[in-house]
Structure formats: C-alpha cells, structure tokens
Design an enzyme around this catalytic site. Structure first.
Site, short mmCIF file in Angstrom:
data_model
loop_
_atom_site.label_atom_id
_atom_site.label_comp_id
_atom_site.label_asym_id
_atom_site.label_seq_id
_atom_site.Cartn_x
_atom_site.Cartn_y
_atom_site.Cartn_z
N TYR A 1 0.82 -1.21 0.00
CA TYR A 1 0.00 0.00 0.00
C TYR A 1 0.86 1.27 0.00
O TYR A 1 1.96 1.29 0.54
CB TYR A 1 -0.93 0.02 1.21
CG TYR A 1 -2.07 -0.98 1.14
CD1 TYR A 1 -2.35 -1.68 -0.02
CD2 TYR A 1 -2.87 -1.21 2.26
CE1 TYR A 1 -3.39 -2.60 -0.07
CE2 TYR A 1 -3.93 -2.12 2.21
CZ TYR A 1 -4.18 -2.82 1.05
OH TYR A 1 -5.21 -3.72 1.00
N SER B 1 -13.60 -2.14 -0.39
CA SER B 1 -14.35 -1.32 -1.34
C SER B 1 -15.86 -1.43 -1.11
O SER B 1 -16.62 -1.73 -2.03
CB SER B 1 -14.01 -1.69 -2.79
OG SER B 1 -14.39 -0.66 -3.68
N GLY C 1 -16.11 3.68 -5.06
CA GLY C 1 -16.52 5.08 -5.03
C GLY C 1 -17.83 5.36 -5.74
O GLY C 1 -18.43 6.43 -5.55
N LEU D 1 -20.76 4.10 -5.22
CA LEU D 1 -21.90 4.17 -4.32
C LEU D 1 -21.88 5.40 -3.41
O LEU D 1 -22.74 5.54 -2.54
CB LEU D 1 -21.98 2.89 -3.48
CG LEU D 1 -22.19 1.60 -4.28
CD1 LEU D 1 -22.22 0.39 -3.36
CD2 LEU D 1 -23.47 1.68 -5.09
N GLY E 1 -22.22 8.20 -4.91
CA GLY E 1 -23.08 9.06 -5.71
C GLY E 1 -22.33 10.09 -6.52
O GLY E 1 -22.95 10.87 -7.26
N LYS E 2 -21.00 10.10 -6.43
CA LYS E 2 -20.23 11.15 -7.11
C LYS E 2 -20.29 11.07 -8.63
O LYS E 2 -20.01 12.05 -9.32
CB LYS E 2 -18.77 11.12 -6.64
CG LYS E 2 -17.98 9.92 -7.13
CD LYS E 2 -16.50 10.01 -6.75
CE LYS E 2 -16.29 9.79 -5.28
NZ LYS E 2 -14.85 9.75 -4.92
#
Length: 318
Positions: free
Chosen positions: A53, A207, A212, A214, A216-217
């Site tokens: 990471y 996730s 990302g 979900l 709404g972006k």
C-alpha cells in the site's frame, strides 16, 4: 461504534475498519494522522494495511503515527503479505520465504512485535497452497501474529485452506476472509459468504462503496476532476461499475437517502453492515471529511422494506 467478533473467534473488531491503501501516496502524513485520530475518537479499532500500500510507504507511515500517538494497544492491526515489488513491477508471491520475509519487514516498519491479524493477500497458483498456509501456521506459532486469515480467495479455495489447517497438529484456524463486497458487487454471496458461514469465518469487505460509485459522485454520467475514474490507471478499475445497470442501483440508493435524510453512502454502508457473516467494512478515504461522513453510517438503520428494495435492484444489476 459497534463491535463484532470475527467469525467464531474471540477477536473483536469495530464493524467499520480504517483502510490505508493510499497512505503514503494520495494521503500524506498530515492527513493520515488526522484520519487515524478521527477514527479512534469514533471508537474504531480495526486498521487494515499491507506492505504494497501507498507504493510501499504506507506501513512505515502508519507505524510512525501509531507510535507517536501511543495507541498500539487500542488498535487491532490487520496486515497482509503476498504482493511485492521487483524490478519496478508488482508481483504475486505466496512462497514461504516471501511471505515470512514480508511479515518481518511489516513488523519492523509498523514498530510492533506482532500483528493482530495476518492475511494472505491473494492466492498464488504457482505455489502449493500447503506451503502458503504453513507460513500462516508458523507465524502464529512464533508469536508474530495472533490470528490469520485470507484475502481475495474463492469459496472453494477457502474451504480447502480451512480444512487443511484444521487437520494439522497446530490446528490454527482461519478466522477471516477479505473480499470486495458491496451493492454493486454481490459475487461473494454465491460462494465466499456461505463458505465463511460453514467454516466459522468472518467476512471483511473491501471497497464497500463500490470503488466510489456508491458515494453518488458519478451520478448523471459525469466524472469529477480528481476522482479515481478521472485518474489514469484507475479509470478502468472504476469504469467497470459505471454501467446503466449499476447506475440503477445508485438511483435506488438516492431515493432511499432522500427518504431517510442521510447520504447515499450511508445507505450503501448500512445495507452492507446488515449482511450475514460480515465482521467489518473497510473504509478508505482521501480526506478526513470523507472519513467522518462514512463513519456516520454507524447511526443509520435501514427499514426492512428499503433493504428488500435494494436487494431486488442490486440483484437485477448483476
């Protein structure tokens, strides 16, 4: 913050976990320190990391911040091994040598003598599964980890692994399996979740906001500047869920969020936290504000009819 046992083990964790995949890369030391403090102040305990990471910078950063805050005893530290870098490329290596070498490096960078949970990051088809599992057994026996688990394994692979370990003299059980799981990816319900239930393992979801989507972006088909979908190398990863069928799931979430007076992400996370066998959802954020918003999902409880409606629309989108 609510807490859950991981499977049938005695390990207790916060049901929202802090993901650190972008620490040391997209998330700098200042933001990471703020996020860690925010997470702990909210009652969070489970922190998920891996040596791969942050382009390899995550664990050293995390270890520095944990030591600075003096909070090692408040954290359930979950690490991984199995992915590494050689010659500038990411490689998969499930050999005993690579796994235990990575574990030792992780312990040194994290500034601790043990992990609370150590997971095999991915199955390696080029290495006998027994060799990979023996590394987990050895890590427990030598005190370098308290519990062990898997990540990104299929249901049948999980069953074979748990059965093999259970038959050993040490009888070191797998307590968890970590997989991608959300309203736009319910694949684990076919094999992994039933296997986990049968084997007494908890499910850790990575996730949980569908890369990302979900949040709404991306509603309306737009791709915000600075989002993953607008970032080369990540655009395809997110784009897999930017389909008309998945957009229908987001619109169902939007209707539910309007009716409940909460965010779209809150509804998505609350739905996931109610799934059988789920021990924790791992939330990662680029900013502290995003983390705070996601942590607030703890206060959301969905009515049964909304859960059923989301089940139906996400089922149809598979």
């Amino acid at each position: 913050m609510q807490y859950r046992r991981v499977g049938r083990s005695g390990l207790e964790v916060s049901r929202l976990a802090l993901g650190t995949m972008t620490w040391g890369s997209a998330v700098d030391s200042y933001d990471a320190e703020e996020q860690l403090a925010t997470f702990l102040d909210a009652g969070g305990t489970l922190v998920d990391t891996a040596p791969i990471y942050g382009d390899g910078a995550c664990e050293e950063l995390l270890g520095t911040l944990v030591a600075k805050a003096g909070v090692r005893d408040r954290i359930v530290l979950a690490g991984k091994a199995g992915f590494g870098r050689r010659g500038g490329h990411v490689v998969r290596d499930g050999s005993r040598r690579a796994l235990l070498d990575q574990l030792d490096v992780s312990l040194r960078q994290l500034g601790t003598d043990h992990l609370d949970l150590w997971q095999i990051h991915t199955p390696d088809p080029d290495v006998p599964l027994e060799e990979t599992l023996a590394a987990l057994e050895h890590a427990v026996r030598t005190g370098r980890t308290r519990y062990v688990g898997l990540s990104n394994f299929t249901g049948w692979q999980t069953g074979i692994a748990q059965t093999w370990l259970a038959a050993r003299a040490e009888a070191v059980p797998l307590v968890s399996t970590q997989v991608e799981y959300s309203l736009v990816n319910r694949d684990p319900e076919a094999e992994v979740v039933p296997a986990a239930a049968h084997l007494g393992m908890g499910v850790l979801a990575w996730s949980p906001l569908g890369r990302g989507v979900l949040s709404g972006k991306y509603r309306g088909g737009g791709v915000p500047t600075g989002s993953r979908a607008a970032t080369p190398g990540w655009d395809g990863f997110v784009g897999e869920y930017l389909t008309p069928a998945k957009a229908g799931v987001v619109e169902a979430l939007a209707r539910a969020s309007e009716g409940l007076g909460v965010t779209i992400a809150h509804v998505a996370l609350s739905w996931l936290l109610g799934r059988p066998q789920l021990s924790a959802a791992i939330i990662g954020a680029r900013t502290t504000a995003q983390l705070q918003e996601n942590l607030a999902a703890e206060d959301v409880e969905l009515p049964a009819e909304i859960v059923q409606a989301l089940d139906d629309v996400s089922d149809a989108a598979r």
